[in-house]
Design a protein around this motif. Structure first.
Motif, PDB file in Angstrom:
ATOM      1  N   VAL A   1       8.473  -2.784  -3.541  1.00  0.00           N
ATOM      2  CA  VAL A   1       7.494  -1.759  -3.170  1.00  0.00           C
ATOM      3  C   VAL A   1       6.220  -1.990  -3.969  1.00  0.00           C
ATOM      4  O   VAL A   1       6.261  -2.118  -5.203  1.00  0.00           O
ATOM      5  CB  VAL A   1       8.050  -0.345  -3.440  1.00  0.00           C
ATOM      6  CG1 VAL A   1       6.937   0.697  -3.360  1.00  0.00           C
ATOM      7  CG2 VAL A   1       9.146  -0.015  -2.445  1.00  0.00           C
ATOM      8  N   LYS A   2       5.088  -2.062  -3.267  1.00  0.00           N
ATOM      9  CA  LYS A   2       3.797  -2.288  -3.927  1.00  0.00           C
ATOM     10  C   LYS A   2       3.019  -0.977  -3.958  1.00  0.00           C
ATOM     11  O   LYS A   2       2.606  -0.457  -2.920  1.00  0.00           O
ATOM     12  CB  LYS A   2       3.003  -3.365  -3.195  1.00  0.00           C
ATOM     13  CG  LYS A   2       3.710  -4.711  -3.110  1.00  0.00           C
ATOM     14  CD  LYS A   2       2.777  -5.813  -2.652  1.00  0.00           C
ATOM     15  CE  LYS A   2       1.816  -6.223  -3.750  1.00  0.00           C
ATOM     16  NZ  LYS A   2       1.003  -7.404  -3.368  1.00  0.00           N
ATOM     17  N   LEU A   3       2.822  -0.447  -5.163  1.00  0.00           N
ATOM     18  CA  LEU A   3       2.039   0.771  -5.309  1.00  0.00           C
ATOM     19  C   LEU A   3       0.595   0.509  -4.903  1.00  0.00           C
ATOM     20  O   LEU A   3      -0.011  -0.482  -5.332  1.00  0.00           O
ATOM     21  CB  LEU A   3       2.059   1.247  -6.765  1.00  0.00           C
ATOM     22  CG  LEU A   3       3.276   2.021  -7.261  1.00  0.00           C
ATOM     23  CD1 LEU A   3       3.094   2.342  -8.735  1.00  0.00           C
ATOM     24  CD2 LEU A   3       3.465   3.298  -6.470  1.00  0.00           C
TER      25      LEU A   3
ATOM     26  N   ASP B   1       0.821  -1.219   0.000  1.00  0.00           N
ATOM     27  CA  ASP B   1       0.000   0.000   0.000  1.00  0.00           C
ATOM     28  C   ASP B   1       0.850   1.264   0.000  1.00  0.00           C
ATOM     29  O   ASP B   1       0.511   2.268   0.634  1.00  0.00           O
ATOM     30  CB  ASP B   1      -0.932   0.020   1.219  1.00  0.00           C
ATOM     31  CG  ASP B   1      -1.878  -1.169   1.251  1.00  0.00           C
ATOM     32  OD1 ASP B   1      -2.153  -1.724   0.174  1.00  0.00           O
ATOM     33  OD2 ASP B   1      -2.332  -1.551   2.342  1.00  0.00           O
ATOM     34  N   PHE B   2       1.961   1.236  -0.723  1.00  0.00           N
ATOM     35  CA  PHE B   2       2.864   2.380  -0.678  1.00  0.00           C
ATOM     36  C   PHE B   2       2.225   3.608  -1.316  1.00  0.00           C
ATOM     37  O   PHE B   2       1.662   3.546  -2.399  1.00  0.00           O
ATOM     38  CB  PHE B   2       4.173   2.068  -1.405  1.00  0.00           C
ATOM     39  CG  PHE B   2       5.269   3.046  -1.091  1.00  0.00           C
ATOM     40  CD1 PHE B   2       6.053   2.880   0.032  1.00  0.00           C
ATOM     41  CD2 PHE B   2       5.487   4.155  -1.894  1.00  0.00           C
ATOM     42  CE1 PHE B   2       7.058   3.789   0.352  1.00  0.00           C
ATOM     43  CE2 PHE B   2       6.486   5.060  -1.594  1.00  0.00           C
ATOM     44  CZ  PHE B   2       7.266   4.884  -0.466  1.00  0.00           C
TER      45      PHE B   2
ATOM     46  N   SER C   1       4.099   7.435   3.213  1.00  0.00           N
ATOM     47  CA  SER C   1       5.007   7.476   2.063  1.00  0.00           C
ATOM     48  C   SER C   1       6.442   7.553   2.545  1.00  0.00           C
ATOM     49  O   SER C   1       7.200   8.463   2.214  1.00  0.00           O
ATOM     50  CB  SER C   1       4.675   8.670   1.150  1.00  0.00           C
ATOM     51  OG  SER C   1       3.421   8.494   0.560  1.00  0.00           O
ATOM     52  N   GLY C   2       6.807   6.591   3.366  1.00  0.00           N
ATOM     53  CA  GLY C   2       8.048   6.675   4.127  1.00  0.00           C
ATOM     54  C   GLY C   2       9.293   6.303   3.362  1.00  0.00           C
ATOM     55  O   GLY C   2       9.801   5.187   3.515  1.00  0.00           O
ATOM     56  N   PHE C   3       9.833   7.208   2.572  1.00  0.00           N
ATOM     57  CA  PHE C   3      11.084   6.932   1.872  1.00  0.00           C
ATOM     58  C   PHE C   3      12.220   6.677   2.859  1.00  0.00           C
ATOM     59  O   PHE C   3      13.092   5.848   2.611  1.00  0.00           O
ATOM     60  CB  PHE C   3      11.435   8.092   0.939  1.00  0.00           C
ATOM     61  CG  PHE C   3      10.549   8.180  -0.270  1.00  0.00           C
ATOM     62  CD1 PHE C   3      10.792   7.370  -1.370  1.00  0.00           C
ATOM     63  CD2 PHE C   3       9.472   9.040  -0.314  1.00  0.00           C
ATOM     64  CE1 PHE C   3       9.980   7.434  -2.495  1.00  0.00           C
ATOM     65  CE2 PHE C   3       8.658   9.113  -1.422  1.00  0.00           C
ATOM     66  CZ  PHE C   3       8.903   8.309  -2.524  1.00  0.00           C
ATOM     67  N   ILE C   4      12.214   7.407   3.966  1.00  0.00           N
ATOM     68  CA  ILE C   4      13.238   7.196   4.978  1.00  0.00           C
ATOM     69  C   ILE C   4      13.111   5.794   5.563  1.00  0.00           C
ATOM     70  O   ILE C   4      14.111   5.109   5.816  1.00  0.00           O
ATOM     71  CB  ILE C   4      13.140   8.242   6.106  1.00  0.00           C
ATOM     72  CG1 ILE C   4      13.430   9.637   5.541  1.00  0.00           C
ATOM     73  CG2 ILE C   4      14.098   7.913   7.236  1.00  0.00           C
ATOM     74  CD1 ILE C   4      14.813   9.781   4.952  1.00  0.00           C
ATOM     75  N   GLN C   5      11.877   5.332   5.768  1.00  0.00           N
ATOM     76  CA  GLN C   5      11.664   3.994   6.287  1.00  0.00           C
ATOM     77  C   GLN C   5      12.157   2.937   5.297  1.00  0.00           C
ATOM     78  O   GLN C   5      12.716   1.917   5.685  1.00  0.00           O
ATOM     79  CB  GLN C   5      10.181   3.770   6.607  1.00  0.00           C
ATOM     80  CG  GLN C   5       9.589   4.761   7.594  1.00  0.00           C
ATOM     81  CD  GLN C   5      10.276   4.734   8.945  1.00  0.00           C
ATOM     82  OE1 GLN C   5      10.955   3.766   9.276  1.00  0.00           O
ATOM     83  NE2 GLN C   5      10.121   5.795   9.713  1.00  0.00           N
ATOM     84  N   VAL C   6      11.941   3.187   4.006  1.00  0.00           N
ATOM     85  CA  VAL C   6      12.449   2.257   2.992  1.00  0.00           C
ATOM     86  C   VAL C   6      13.966   2.178   3.075  1.00  0.00           C
ATOM     87  O   VAL C   6      14.561   1.096   2.993  1.00  0.00           O
ATOM     88  CB  VAL C   6      12.010   2.692   1.581  1.00  0.00           C
ATOM     89  CG1 VAL C   6      12.637   1.773   0.525  1.00  0.00           C
ATOM     90  CG2 VAL C   6      10.496   2.653   1.457  1.00  0.00           C
TER      91      VAL C   6
ATOM     92  N   SER D   1       6.751   9.452 -10.047  1.00  0.00           N
ATOM     93  CA  SER D   1       7.809   9.915  -9.145  1.00  0.00           C
ATOM     94  C   SER D   1       8.278   8.801  -8.218  1.00  0.00           C
ATOM     95  O   SER D   1       9.478   8.638  -7.970  1.00  0.00           O
ATOM     96  CB  SER D   1       7.309  11.110  -8.320  1.00  0.00           C
ATOM     97  OG  SER D   1       6.974  12.194  -9.156  1.00  0.00           O
ATOM     98  N   ILE D   2       7.322   8.021  -7.686  1.00  0.00           N
ATOM     99  CA  ILE D   2       7.678   6.910  -6.800  1.00  0.00           C
ATOM    100  C   ILE D   2       8.494   5.870  -7.551  1.00  0.00           C
ATOM    101  O   ILE D   2       9.539   5.405  -7.077  1.00  0.00           O
ATOM    102  CB  ILE D   2       6.416   6.267  -6.193  1.00  0.00           C
ATOM    103  CG1 ILE D   2       5.732   7.245  -5.226  1.00  0.00           C
ATOM    104  CG2 ILE D   2       6.768   4.966  -5.472  1.00  0.00           C
ATOM    105  CD1 ILE D   2       4.377   6.779  -4.736  1.00  0.00           C
ATOM    106  N   VAL D   3       8.025   5.520  -8.751  1.00  0.00           N
ATOM    107  CA  VAL D   3       8.730   4.510  -9.544  1.00  0.00           C
ATOM    108  C   VAL D   3      10.138   4.981  -9.891  1.00  0.00           C
ATOM    109  O   VAL D   3      11.112   4.217  -9.791  1.00  0.00           O
ATOM    110  CB  VAL D   3       7.940   4.173 -10.816  1.00  0.00           C
ATOM    111  CG1 VAL D   3       8.733   3.215 -11.701  1.00  0.00           C
ATOM    112  CG2 VAL D   3       6.592   3.563 -10.456  1.00  0.00           C
TER     113      VAL D   3
END
Length: 244
Positions: free
Chosen positions: A174-176, A148-149, A154-159, A195-197
């Motif tokens: 990562v699952k959109l 559920d990204f 939207s935790g890029f830091i967590q990733v 942008s996420i991809v």
């Protein structure tokens, strides 16, 4: 009947079944993996979907871990019967924090140079990465799929923190969230999805593979493929089915 006893009885009577939805390599249109989805063949209600019982079970971690243990054991038994290189399973955040859950995983002897089992965890779960980190580090055959990204933190830091747990980005997907596929005609949704991809594709540690959920039409599949999404999942390729 008490919910916990009802769940335990359902497991003993094999009322819970796993259905599998294929995860497709968009470039080749071949099955790359499978997501395990639980169904309850209740003797009274005939068929209960996860939304019918999981929220109630999540209120009691001791009940939820019983279900998670069943999913782990059954999905590992089914792996040899399924097409694709990996299976992903949904795990409740509370189960991730319990040693008992990881003991069950370790008993499956999932040792491999690449992950064969991905635990689908939400962005919310990632905020507790310090709690789950030691378990992931010890399990070379297990990866993390961030589910559920784009809808919560939207935790890029967590990733980034999760990536640090593994030897390579092959262990992280990562699952959109399904809302991106549903709203691709909206330019704002398209921009955020792109942008996420792009962020995952150009990660300094290596490419993080993205799975687009909720694909129902060929034009959605084509858009995700064009913008660098590796995998697709959805009714375009059919509904989830039991192994048999």
């Amino acid at each position: 009947m008490n919910l916990k006893r009802e769940v335990q009885k359902a497991i003993a009577n094999e009322e819970f079944k796993l259905y599998y939805q294929p995860i497709i390599d968009l470039a080749t249109n071949e099955i790359a993996g499978q997501e395990a989805l639980i169904r309850w063949h209740h003797p009274i209600d005939i068929l209960r979907m996860p939304i019918d019982f999981i929220p109630q079970c999540e209120a009691d971690p001791s009940i939820m871990i019983e279900i998670c243990e069943f999913v782990v054991r059954q999905s590992c038994r089914d792996r040899t019967k399924l097409q694709g290189d990996f299976v992903s399973i949904n795990v409740s955040p509370k189960s991730l924090e319990q040693q008992r859950f990881w003991d069950v995983l370790n008993s499956q002897e999932l040792v491999s140079h690449i992950p064969s089992l991905f635990l689908e965890i939400t962005e919310r779960s990632l905020t507790k990465h310090q709690i789950i980190a030691p378990y992931f580090i010890k399990s070379s055959g297990i990866g993390a799929a961030i589910d559920d990204f784009g809808v919560e933190h939207s935790g890029f830091i967590q990733v980034a923190k999760v990536l640090a747990l593994f030897p390579s980005p092959d262990y992280v997907k990562v699952k959109l969230d399904i809302e991106f596929a549903r709203n691709l005609t909206d330019r704002n949704y398209r921009w955020f999805a792109e942008s996420i991809v792009a962020s995952m594709t150009n990660c300094p540690c290596g490419k993080i593979e993205v799975i687009a959920e909720g694909i129902e039409y060929d034009w959605q599949r084509d858009w995700f493929l064009e913008y660098g999404v590796k995998y697709g999942q959805g009714w375009f390729w059919g509904k989830a089915k039991a192994v048999d």
